[in-house]
Write a protein that holds these residues in place. Structure first.
Motif, PDB file in Angstrom:
ATOM      1  N   TYR A  78     -11.510  -6.220   4.249  1.00 46.62           N
ATOM      2  CA  TYR A  78     -10.219  -5.952   3.378  1.00 46.62           C
ATOM      3  C   TYR A  78      -9.057  -6.408   3.920  1.00 46.62           C
ATOM      4  O   TYR A  78      -8.768  -6.337   5.151  1.00 46.62           O
ATOM      5  CB  TYR A  78     -10.057  -4.342   3.095  1.00 46.62           C
ATOM      6  CG  TYR A  78     -11.318  -3.663   2.693  1.00 46.62           C
ATOM      7  CD1 TYR A  78     -11.675  -3.880   1.362  1.00 46.62           C
ATOM      8  CD2 TYR A  78     -12.129  -3.150   3.580  1.00 46.62           C
ATOM      9  CE1 TYR A  78     -12.781  -3.179   0.605  1.00 46.62           C
ATOM     10  CE2 TYR A  78     -13.480  -2.524   3.229  1.00 46.62           C
ATOM     11  CZ  TYR A  78     -13.601  -2.739   1.665  1.00 46.62           C
ATOM     12  OH  TYR A  78     -14.966  -2.102   1.321  1.00 46.62           O
ATOM     13  N   MET A 117      -6.967  -1.226   7.048  1.00 49.07           N
ATOM     14  CA  MET A 117      -7.273  -2.373   6.499  1.00 49.07           C
ATOM     15  C   MET A 117      -7.365  -3.518   7.487  1.00 49.07           C
ATOM     16  O   MET A 117      -7.995  -4.418   7.742  1.00 49.07           O
ATOM     17  CB  MET A 117      -6.156  -2.806   5.325  1.00 49.07           C
ATOM     18  CG  MET A 117      -6.633  -2.021   4.146  1.00 49.07           C
ATOM     19  SD  MET A 117      -5.299  -2.136   2.857  1.00 49.07           S
ATOM     20  CE  MET A 117      -5.801  -3.350   1.840  1.00 49.07           C
ATOM     21  N   VAL A 155      -4.711  -6.789   3.444  1.00 49.67           N
ATOM     22  CA  VAL A 155      -3.547  -6.328   2.667  1.00 49.67           C
ATOM     23  C   VAL A 155      -2.963  -7.201   1.208  1.00 49.67           C
ATOM     24  O   VAL A 155      -2.865  -6.642   0.072  1.00 49.67           O
ATOM     25  CB  VAL A 155      -1.999  -6.077   3.546  1.00 49.67           C
ATOM     26  CG1 VAL A 155      -1.252  -5.587   2.680  1.00 49.67           C
ATOM     27  CG2 VAL A 155      -2.597  -5.144   4.680  1.00 49.67           C
ATOM     28  N   VAL A 207       0.581  -1.113   0.011  1.00 52.78           N
ATOM     29  CA  VAL A 207      -0.127   0.039  -0.080  1.00 52.78           C
ATOM     30  C   VAL A 207       0.981   1.098  -0.115  1.00 52.78           C
ATOM     31  O   VAL A 207       0.441   2.478   0.189  1.00 52.78           O
ATOM     32  CB  VAL A 207      -0.883   0.015   1.069  1.00 52.78           C
ATOM     33  CG1 VAL A 207      -1.876  -1.142   1.185  1.00 52.78           C
ATOM     34  CG2 VAL A 207      -0.135  -0.163   2.372  1.00 52.78           C
ATOM     35  N   PRO A 218      -6.310  -0.087  -2.695  1.00 54.51           N
ATOM     36  CA  PRO A 218      -7.186   0.575  -1.640  1.00 54.51           C
ATOM     37  C   PRO A 218      -7.671   1.772  -2.034  1.00 54.51           C
ATOM     38  O   PRO A 218      -8.730   2.319  -1.324  1.00 54.51           O
ATOM     39  CB  PRO A 218      -6.356   0.332  -0.409  1.00 54.51           C
ATOM     40  CG  PRO A 218      -5.056   0.335  -0.820  1.00 54.51           C
ATOM     41  CD  PRO A 218      -5.059  -0.367  -2.266  1.00 54.51           C
ATOM     42  N   TYR A 219      -7.094   2.668  -2.775  1.00 55.19           N
ATOM     43  CA  TYR A 219      -7.320   3.894  -3.034  1.00 55.19           C
ATOM     44  C   TYR A 219      -8.382   4.265  -3.996  1.00 55.19           C
ATOM     45  O   TYR A 219      -8.324   3.941  -5.072  1.00 55.19           O
ATOM     46  CB  TYR A 219      -6.011   4.834  -3.189  1.00 55.19           C
ATOM     47  CG  TYR A 219      -4.869   4.496  -2.262  1.00 55.19           C
ATOM     48  CD1 TYR A 219      -4.768   5.465  -1.331  1.00 55.19           C
ATOM     49  CD2 TYR A 219      -3.988   3.663  -2.540  1.00 55.19           C
ATOM     50  CE1 TYR A 219      -3.619   5.269  -0.249  1.00 55.19           C
ATOM     51  CE2 TYR A 219      -2.879   3.348  -1.863  1.00 55.19           C
ATOM     52  CZ  TYR A 219      -2.895   4.123  -0.531  1.00 55.19           C
ATOM     53  OH  TYR A 219      -1.889   4.214   0.503  1.00 55.19           O
ATOM     54  N   SER A 244     -10.499  -3.451   9.765  1.00 56.85           N
ATOM     55  CA  SER A 244     -11.789  -3.792   8.811  1.00 56.85           C
ATOM     56  C   SER A 244     -11.989  -5.518   8.586  1.00 56.85           C
ATOM     57  O   SER A 244     -11.029  -6.110   8.545  1.00 56.85           O
ATOM     58  CB  SER A 244     -11.818  -3.196   7.362  1.00 56.85           C
ATOM     59  OG  SER A 244     -11.020  -4.007   6.647  1.00 56.85           O
ATOM     60  N   ILE A 246     -10.673   5.687   0.850  1.00 57.36           N
ATOM     61  CA  ILE A 246     -10.021   4.324   0.669  1.00 57.36           C
ATOM     62  C   ILE A 246     -11.179   3.223   0.772  1.00 57.36           C
ATOM     63  O   ILE A 246     -12.286   3.413   1.174  1.00 57.36           O
ATOM     64  CB  ILE A 246      -8.782   4.190   1.216  1.00 57.36           C
ATOM     65  CG1 ILE A 246      -9.211   4.306   3.086  1.00 57.36           C
ATOM     66  CG2 ILE A 246      -7.404   5.040   1.160  1.00 57.36           C
ATOM     67  CD1 ILE A 246      -8.433   3.894   3.816  1.00 57.36           C
ATOM     68  N   LEU A 247     -10.680   2.007   0.421  1.00 58.67           N
ATOM     69  CA  LEU A 247     -11.554   0.721   0.582  1.00 58.67           C
ATOM     70  C   LEU A 247     -13.096   1.071   0.170  1.00 58.67           C
ATOM     71  O   LEU A 247     -13.933   1.071   1.091  1.00 58.67           O
ATOM     72  CB  LEU A 247     -11.381   0.370   2.295  1.00 58.67           C
ATOM     73  CG  LEU A 247     -10.050   0.174   2.727  1.00 58.67           C
ATOM     74  CD1 LEU A 247      -9.974  -0.064   4.312  1.00 58.67           C
ATOM     75  CD2 LEU A 247      -9.333  -0.749   1.578  1.00 58.67           C
ATOM     76  N   GLU A 248     -13.326   1.081  -0.965  1.00 62.97           N
ATOM     77  CA  GLU A 248     -14.534   1.382  -1.870  1.00 62.97           C
ATOM     78  C   GLU A 248     -15.234   2.483  -1.244  1.00 62.97           C
ATOM     79  O   GLU A 248     -16.484   2.656  -1.473  1.00 62.97           O
ATOM     80  CB  GLU A 248     -15.261   0.011  -1.824  1.00 62.97           C
ATOM     81  CG  GLU A 248     -14.512  -1.066  -2.402  1.00 62.97           C
ATOM     82  CD  GLU A 248     -15.327  -2.388  -2.531  1.00 62.97           C
ATOM     83  OE1 GLU A 248     -16.057  -2.429  -3.309  1.00 62.97           O
ATOM     84  OE2 GLU A 248     -15.063  -3.071  -1.399  1.00 62.97           O
ATOM     85  N   THR A 300      -6.364  -6.936  -1.425  1.00 60.86           N
ATOM     86  CA  THR A 300      -6.992  -5.683  -1.858  1.00 60.86           C
ATOM     87  C   THR A 300      -5.949  -5.007  -2.797  1.00 60.86           C
ATOM     88  O   THR A 300      -4.986  -4.525  -2.060  1.00 60.86           O
ATOM     89  CB  THR A 300      -7.421  -4.830  -0.628  1.00 60.86           C
ATOM     90  OG1 THR A 300      -8.156  -5.624   0.142  1.00 60.86           O
ATOM     91  CG2 THR A 300      -8.262  -3.664  -1.290  1.00 60.86           C
ATOM     92  N   VAL A 317      -3.561   3.563   5.881  1.00 60.78           N
ATOM     93  CA  VAL A 317      -4.516   2.914   5.296  1.00 60.78           C
ATOM     94  C   VAL A 317      -4.288   1.572   5.616  1.00 60.78           C
ATOM     95  O   VAL A 317      -5.337   0.605   5.674  1.00 60.78           O
ATOM     96  CB  VAL A 317      -3.871   2.816   3.725  1.00 60.78           C
ATOM     97  CG1 VAL A 317      -4.523   2.003   2.749  1.00 60.78           C
ATOM     98  CG2 VAL A 317      -4.342   4.217   3.121  1.00 60.78           C
TER      99      VAL A 317
END
Lengths: 173, 388
Positions: free
Chosen positions: B148, B142, B150, B111, B156-157, B145, B178-180, B153, B138
């Motif tokens: 997600y 992750m 590392v 990332v 991630p951005y 969560s 980030i993350l959708e 994904t 970031v």
């Protein structure tokens, strides 16, 4: 509107301008006098403010920065825009057509375009100034510096250092 | 005819020898104002010394027409002509990138991330601004969560923004959606402190400006910096604020509501067609703040894209950025299979220029330019070159 003085009236006869409007004399740097309607002269913000300030309307306005050939062409523009109405679609279209032909002629003679641009700037004739600067911009668009120099007859005078900087700036080389 | 002799034979002679290189500085400025393309402005400055000197002295011009960024890092201008670039944006170790105004946000393996100016002639590692703090935020997001990881994904951005130009002072903040769109990470660009991440529900709750309507999952549609504060707009039109520094707020914040239609039995993202925009301004003086519908942008224009959105001054010239217009290109979902194996891909997605005054939509680019872009076989994003 009040009728002008003897001098202006006599000049009005000479120019066969329509009556009913005050006439104004503009004098080129070669001493040649041009008599125009006040409506035409008011296209120029410079003259408009002098007239409104109660300036020497009767004596006329000497324009030491404008030669006769240029002044005649500028007046042609001012007459068209000052004396004609632009209320209907047709009238506006006629003016747009005039502008198009007017600038096309200047575009073909870049030295004259320069003089008219300078006069429009000096006399603050907004519409004409916009027309000529747009023409200059359109001439530049899409051309390389060398092509621009050729179009305007400009001599190359850049130093090696300028060239280095320009190479850095150019995004499309 | 009355003929007066005025002192003027010398003036006449001077006027006769007109020279374009001696065009007064203010006229150079007026011509520059009528050149909306950066390439033309650059070429005017390369004509002769007087023009060059005068052009450099001009006050700030309206921003030039934006370019388009290709996925491989290539750039093309508004006429579809390729833009010279010294260092390839996508290079060893760089897996993806996002256009951020006039910069490229590089995503490195895992990332890691950095910012680089793709137009800087001596583009090298030294010119790159690494953002380890942002990458850390970031990573932590992750790890926190459930959905997600590392390894899995890849990108991630979603969108990256800066609070002010990279070289400005004080140190600008960088924020990444980030993350959708469920989390926002934020850090300083150069300082080693001031870092964080979270979903908007974690943000300074008491400061939340909330529009009526519930945002259960806090799905963020867009983020924007305004006077040092970070605002997030949720898909349900809720507005949240995060204040790293409390600065006095006197700017304007707009929300654009886009209406689109799509034919029956067609997947969203394939044949979307935008037919209307509504623009709202946030009234930030009240709590909770309210969206007020506006009919104009007051001499500005909006560029809308999936990643990069920008509010700019209109150029006020022929062929330039027109005021009260929304320039949009958008794809709801990226559909790689269509892109790689389909017969053709509209490189601009659902695109056009929406005029708020007459509510008409006109094509974003001339047909000939779009035809050139079709050959690129990929979806484009906005890139805003800086005019220096």
């Amino acid at each position: 509107m009040a009728t002008g003085s003897g001098a202006a009236a006599a000049a009005a006869d000479a120019e066969e301008k329509e009556s009913g409007s005050r006439m104004i004399t503009l004098t080129s740097n070669e001493g040649k006098a041009f008599v125009v309607t006040e409506a035409s002269a008011r296209q120029s913000a410079t003259i408009r403010s002098m007239v409104d300030d109660g300036g020497c309307v009767d004596k006329g306005f000497p324009l030491p920065n404008v030669d006769s050939k240029t002044l005649a062409r500028v007046i042609q523009y001012c007459d068209e825009h000052g004396n004609k109405e632009a209320h209907t679609v047709d009238e506006r279209a006629a003016l747009a057509k005039f502008d198009k032909d007017f600038i096309a002629e200047l575009d073909a003679d870049k030295a004259f375009l320069y003089d008219v641009t300078m006069a429009a700037n000096y006399l603050h004739i907004q519409g004409l100034f916009a027309l000529t600067t747009q023409c200059i911009a359109d001439t530049i668009k899409g051309k390389t510096p060398e092509e621009i120099r050729t179009a305007f007859g400009i001599e190359y005078d850049l130093t090696a250092q300028d060239e280095e900087e320009i190479k850095e700036e150019d995004t499309h080389a | 005819m009355e003929v007066k002799q005025v002192e003027g034979t010398t003036a006449a002679a001077a006027a006769a020898t007109s020279s374009w290189s001696e065009l007064p500085a203010d006229l150079i400025g007026q011509v520059l104002l009528r050149l909306p393309s950066l390439a033309d402005r650059v070429r005017l400055r390369a004509v002769c010394r007087p023009w060059r000197t005068d052009a450099k002295r001009q006050a700030a011009l309206p921003p030039p027409l934006p370019w388009f960024a290709l996925r491989d890092g290539g750039l093309v201008d508004h006429l579809g002509a390729p833009v010279r670039r010294c260092a390839p944006i996508l290079r060893e170790g760089v897996t993806d990138y996002l256009a951020v105004d006039n910069l490229a946000f590089l995503v490195h393996k895992r990332v890691g991330c950095s910012l680089v100016n793709p137009l800087s002639a001596s583009s090298s590692a030294a010119e790159e601004t690494p953002l380890p703090q942002l990458a850390n935020a970031v990573l932590r997001a992750m790890n926190n969560s459930m959905f997600y990881t590392v390894g899995k994904t890849k990108m991630p951005y979603v969108k990256v923004i800066l609070s002010s130009p990279l070289d400005s002072s004080p140190d600008p903040l960088v924020a990444a959606l980030i993350l959708e769109g469920y989390y926002v990470a934020i850090s300083a660009c150069k300082r080693q402190d001031a870092t964080g991440f979270g979903s908007v529900s974690d943000w300074t709750r008491k400061e939340i400006h909330r529009i009526p309507g519930k945002d259960y999952r806090m799905h963020i549609a867009d983020i924007v910096f305004l006077n040092g504060r970070l605002y997030a707009l949720t898909v349900k039109e809720g507005l949240y604020v995060f204040e790293p520094n409390s600065a006095k707020c006197d700017g304007k914040l707009f929300m654009v509501r886009r209406w689109m239609r799509l034919p029956l039995n067609v997947r969203l993202g394939d044949l979307d067609e935008t037919f209307l925009f509504e623009v709202f301004e946030a009234d930030l003086s009240t709590t909770p703040c309210q969206w007020r519908k506006v009919d104009s942008l007051g001499g500005h224009a909006i560029f809308l894209g999936s990643e990069c959105t920008k509010f700019v001054c209109a150029s006020k010239c022929v062929g330039g950025v027109q005021e009260d217009c929304i320039y949009f290109m958008h794809r709801t979902f990226d559909n790689p299979s269509r892109e790689y194996s389909g017969s053709c891909v509209d490189p601009l997605g659902d695109s056009g220029v929406y005029n708020m005054t007459n509510r008409r939509i006109t094509p974003l680019l001339p047909e000939a330019v779009v035809a050139k872009l079709y050959l690129k076989r990929q979806f484009l994003t906005w890139f805003f070159p800086a005019d220096v």
